[in-house]
Scaffold this motif. Structure first.
Motif, PDB file in Angstrom:
ATOM      1  N   CYS A  51       0.885  -1.406   0.007  1.00 28.64           N
ATOM      2  CA  CYS A  51       0.596  -0.305   0.113  1.00 28.64           C
ATOM      3  C   CYS A  51       0.792   1.246   0.362  1.00 28.64           C
ATOM      4  CB  CYS A  51      -0.839   0.018   1.054  1.00 28.64           C
ATOM      5  SG  CYS A  51      -1.817   1.262   1.093  1.00 28.64           S
ATOM      6  N   GLY A  52       2.253   1.177   0.512  1.00 26.06           N
ATOM      7  CA  GLY A  52       2.865   2.936   0.643  1.00 26.06           C
ATOM      8  C   GLY A  52       3.318   2.726   0.150  1.00 26.06           C
ATOM      9  N   ALA A  53       3.637   1.674  -0.680  1.00 23.59           N
ATOM     10  CA  ALA A  53       4.630   1.556  -2.525  1.00 23.59           C
ATOM     11  C   ALA A  53       3.635   2.764  -3.719  1.00 23.59           C
ATOM     12  CB  ALA A  53       5.372   0.624  -3.061  1.00 23.59           C
ATOM     13  N   THR A  54       2.527   2.027  -3.248  1.00 23.53           N
ATOM     14  CA  THR A  54       1.388   2.463  -3.999  1.00 23.53           C
ATOM     15  C   THR A  54       1.003   3.586  -4.486  1.00 23.53           C
ATOM     16  OG1 THR A  54      -0.158   0.597  -4.390  1.00 23.53           O
ATOM     17  CG2 THR A  54      -0.430   1.711  -4.391  1.00 23.53           C
ATOM     18  N   VAL A  55       1.132   4.446  -2.553  1.00 25.73           N
ATOM     19  CA  VAL A  55       1.162   5.535  -2.799  1.00 25.73           C
ATOM     20  C   VAL A  55       2.185   6.373  -3.547  1.00 25.73           C
ATOM     21  CG1 VAL A  55       0.669   7.350  -1.068  1.00 25.73           C
ATOM     22  CG2 VAL A  55      -0.926   5.703  -0.975  1.00 25.73           C
ATOM     23  N   ARG A  56       2.941   6.234  -2.784  1.00 31.50           N
ATOM     24  CA  ARG A  56       4.316   6.387  -3.587  1.00 31.50           C
ATOM     25  C   ARG A  56       4.603   7.021  -4.864  1.00 31.50           C
ATOM     26  NH1 ARG A  56       6.546   3.686   1.442  1.00 31.50           N
ATOM     27  NH2 ARG A  56       7.333   2.394  -0.856  1.00 31.50           N
ATOM     28  N   ARG A  57       4.410   5.370  -5.703  1.00 31.94           N
ATOM     29  CA  ARG A  57       4.818   5.670  -6.999  1.00 31.94           C
ATOM     30  C   ARG A  57       3.309   6.407  -7.469  1.00 31.94           C
ATOM     31  NH1 ARG A  57       5.347  -0.082  -6.264  1.00 31.94           N
ATOM     32  NH2 ARG A  57       3.094  -0.305  -6.238  1.00 31.94           N
ATOM     33  N   ALA A  58       2.361   6.461  -7.344  1.00 28.27           N
ATOM     34  CA  ALA A  58       0.845   7.154  -7.565  1.00 28.27           C
ATOM     35  C   ALA A  58       1.375   8.673  -7.948  1.00 28.27           C
ATOM     36  CB  ALA A  58      -0.079   7.382  -6.808  1.00 28.27           C
ATOM     37  N   PHE A  59       1.825   9.120  -6.309  1.00 29.45           N
ATOM     38  CA  PHE A  59       2.098  10.463  -6.430  1.00 29.45           C
ATOM     39  C   PHE A  59       3.888  10.770  -6.912  1.00 29.45           C
ATOM     40  CE2 PHE A  59       0.424  11.592  -2.692  1.00 29.45           C
ATOM     41  CZ  PHE A  59      -0.593  12.495  -3.185  1.00 29.45           C
ATOM     42  N   ALA A  60       4.098   9.866  -7.350  1.00 30.63           N
ATOM     43  CA  ALA A  60       5.757  10.089  -7.712  1.00 30.63           C
ATOM     44  C   ALA A  60       5.832   9.954  -9.440  1.00 30.63           C
ATOM     45  CB  ALA A  60       6.955   9.029  -7.451  1.00 30.63           C
ATOM     46  N   ARG A  61       4.503   9.896  -9.557  1.00 28.51           N
ATOM     47  CA  ARG A  61       4.392   9.301 -11.792  1.00 28.51           C
ATOM     48  C   ARG A  61       3.400  10.519 -11.865  1.00 28.51           C
ATOM     49  NH1 ARG A  61       5.055   2.812 -11.769  1.00 28.51           N
ATOM     50  NH2 ARG A  61       7.430   2.943 -11.443  1.00 28.51           N
ATOM     51  N   PHE A  82       1.213   2.701 -11.213  1.00 28.95           N
ATOM     52  CA  PHE A  82       0.800   3.584 -12.238  1.00 28.95           C
ATOM     53  C   PHE A  82       2.264   3.990 -12.909  1.00 28.95           C
ATOM     54  CE2 PHE A  82      -0.979   4.024  -8.169  1.00 28.95           C
ATOM     55  CZ  PHE A  82      -2.538   4.570  -9.001  1.00 28.95           C
ATOM     56  N   ARG A  83       2.173   4.339 -14.369  1.00 24.72           N
ATOM     57  CA  ARG A  83       3.002   4.598 -15.202  1.00 24.72           C
ATOM     58  C   ARG A  83       3.501   5.874 -15.522  1.00 24.72           C
ATOM     59  NH1 ARG A  83      -0.642   5.556 -21.606  1.00 24.72           N
ATOM     60  NH2 ARG A  83      -2.188   6.468 -20.866  1.00 24.72           N
ATOM     61  N   ALA A  84       4.145   6.337 -15.863  1.00 23.63           N
ATOM     62  CA  ALA A  84       4.414   8.241 -16.271  1.00 23.63           C
ATOM     63  C   ALA A  84       3.481   9.102 -16.754  1.00 23.63           C
ATOM     64  CB  ALA A  84       5.485   8.693 -16.878  1.00 23.63           C
ATOM     65  N   GLY A  85       2.379   9.772 -15.822  1.00 18.13           N
ATOM     66  CA  GLY A  85       1.717  11.329 -16.787  1.00 18.13           C
ATOM     67  C   GLY A  85      -0.214  10.275 -16.606  1.00 18.13           C
ATOM     68  N   TRP A  86       0.163   9.122 -15.533  1.00 18.81           N
ATOM     69  CA  TRP A  86      -1.134   8.402 -15.190  1.00 18.81           C
ATOM     70  C   TRP A  86      -1.743   9.283 -15.153  1.00 18.81           C
ATOM     71  CZ3 TRP A  86      -3.883   8.804 -11.646  1.00 18.81           C
ATOM     72  CH2 TRP A  86      -3.925   9.081  -9.952  1.00 18.81           C
ATOM     73  N   ASP A  87      -2.023  10.375 -14.224  1.00 13.24           N
ATOM     74  CA  ASP A  87      -2.982  11.277 -14.064  1.00 13.24           C
ATOM     75  C   ASP A  87      -3.784  12.071 -15.324  1.00 13.24           C
ATOM     76  OD1 ASP A  87      -0.775  12.377 -13.861  1.00 13.24           O
ATOM     77  OD2 ASP A  87      -1.621  14.022 -12.858  1.00 13.24           O
ATOM     78  N   SER A  88      -2.954  12.411 -16.026  1.00 16.02           N
ATOM     79  CA  SER A  88      -3.348  13.075 -17.339  1.00 16.02           C
ATOM     80  C   SER A  88      -4.322  12.638 -18.144  1.00 16.02           C
ATOM     81  CB  SER A  88      -2.237  14.020 -17.629  1.00 16.02           C
ATOM     82  OG  SER A  88      -1.597  14.714 -17.221  1.00 16.02           O
ATOM     83  N   ALA A  89      -4.023  11.326 -17.835  1.00 16.94           N
ATOM     84  CA  ALA A  89      -4.181   9.871 -19.233  1.00 16.94           C
ATOM     85  C   ALA A  89      -5.636   9.614 -18.519  1.00 16.94           C
ATOM     86  CB  ALA A  89      -3.517   8.510 -19.721  1.00 16.94           C
ATOM     87  N   LEU A  90      -5.970   9.463 -17.763  1.00 13.97           N
ATOM     88  CA  LEU A  90      -6.789   9.325 -17.115  1.00 13.97           C
ATOM     89  C   LEU A  90      -7.956  10.437 -16.530  1.00 13.97           C
ATOM     90  CD1 LEU A  90      -8.200   7.286 -14.559  1.00 13.97           C
ATOM     91  CD2 LEU A  90      -8.226   9.188 -13.008  1.00 13.97           C
TER      92      LEU A  90
END
Length: 148
Positions: A23-33, A134-142
């Motif tokens: 879970c912690g890695a998921t949150v970190r990667r979501a913000f980082a990417r 998550f991939r890079a720029g996932w939020d913009s793609a979403l």
């Protein structure tokens, strides 16, 4: 009463995590990417074991018994919130967490229901598991996909 969603392009990420060590890695990667991490908010319902824990992720196959686990389960966001990259997000209230003991778990649907109550009007709502990548720029793609 529910408020209407804001129209500012923000994304609420809902996580129901039952003793999930990723879970912690998921949150970190979501913000980082994310292309725009300042637009992310998380609502996490975490069910963890605090004492007398069994290791449910290893050892069962050979012995048909869960081996004891040394120490409590890792908190989903405490290390992230204490880090230089995570502290601004947590201090601004964009990482919200409800911590419950594993004995209070009533299944994933109820955890997701509780996490939905941590929503504060963000434009988009994304429900994921605590072990998502998550991939890079996932939020913009979403956002682009949702607006089509």
């Amino acid at each position: 009463p529910r408020r209407p969603p804001r129209e500012d392009g923000t994304i609420f990420v809902s996580i129901g995590a039952h003793r999930d060590p990723l879970c912690g890695a998921t949150v970190r990667r979501a913000f980082a990417r994310a292309a725009r991490p300042e637009r992310l908010s998380f609502g996490i319902v975490q069910h963890n074991c605090e004492r007398a824990c069994l290791n449910v992720t290893g050892g069962f196959g050979a012995t048909r018994r869960y081996p004891p686990q040394l120490g409590a389960d890792e908190d989903c966001v405490s290390a992230f919130c204490a880090s230089p990259e995570g502290e601004p997000h947590c201090a601004s209230g964009r990482v919200r967490i409800l911590r419950l003991g594993e004995e209070e778990a009533l299944g994933p649907i109820y955890s997701r229901f509780l996490a939905s109550h941590l929503w504060r009007g963000e434009t988009f709502f994304l429900q994921i598991d605590g072990h998502t990548d998550f991939r890079a720029g996932w939020d913009s793609a979403l956002v682009q996909m949702a607006r089509r």
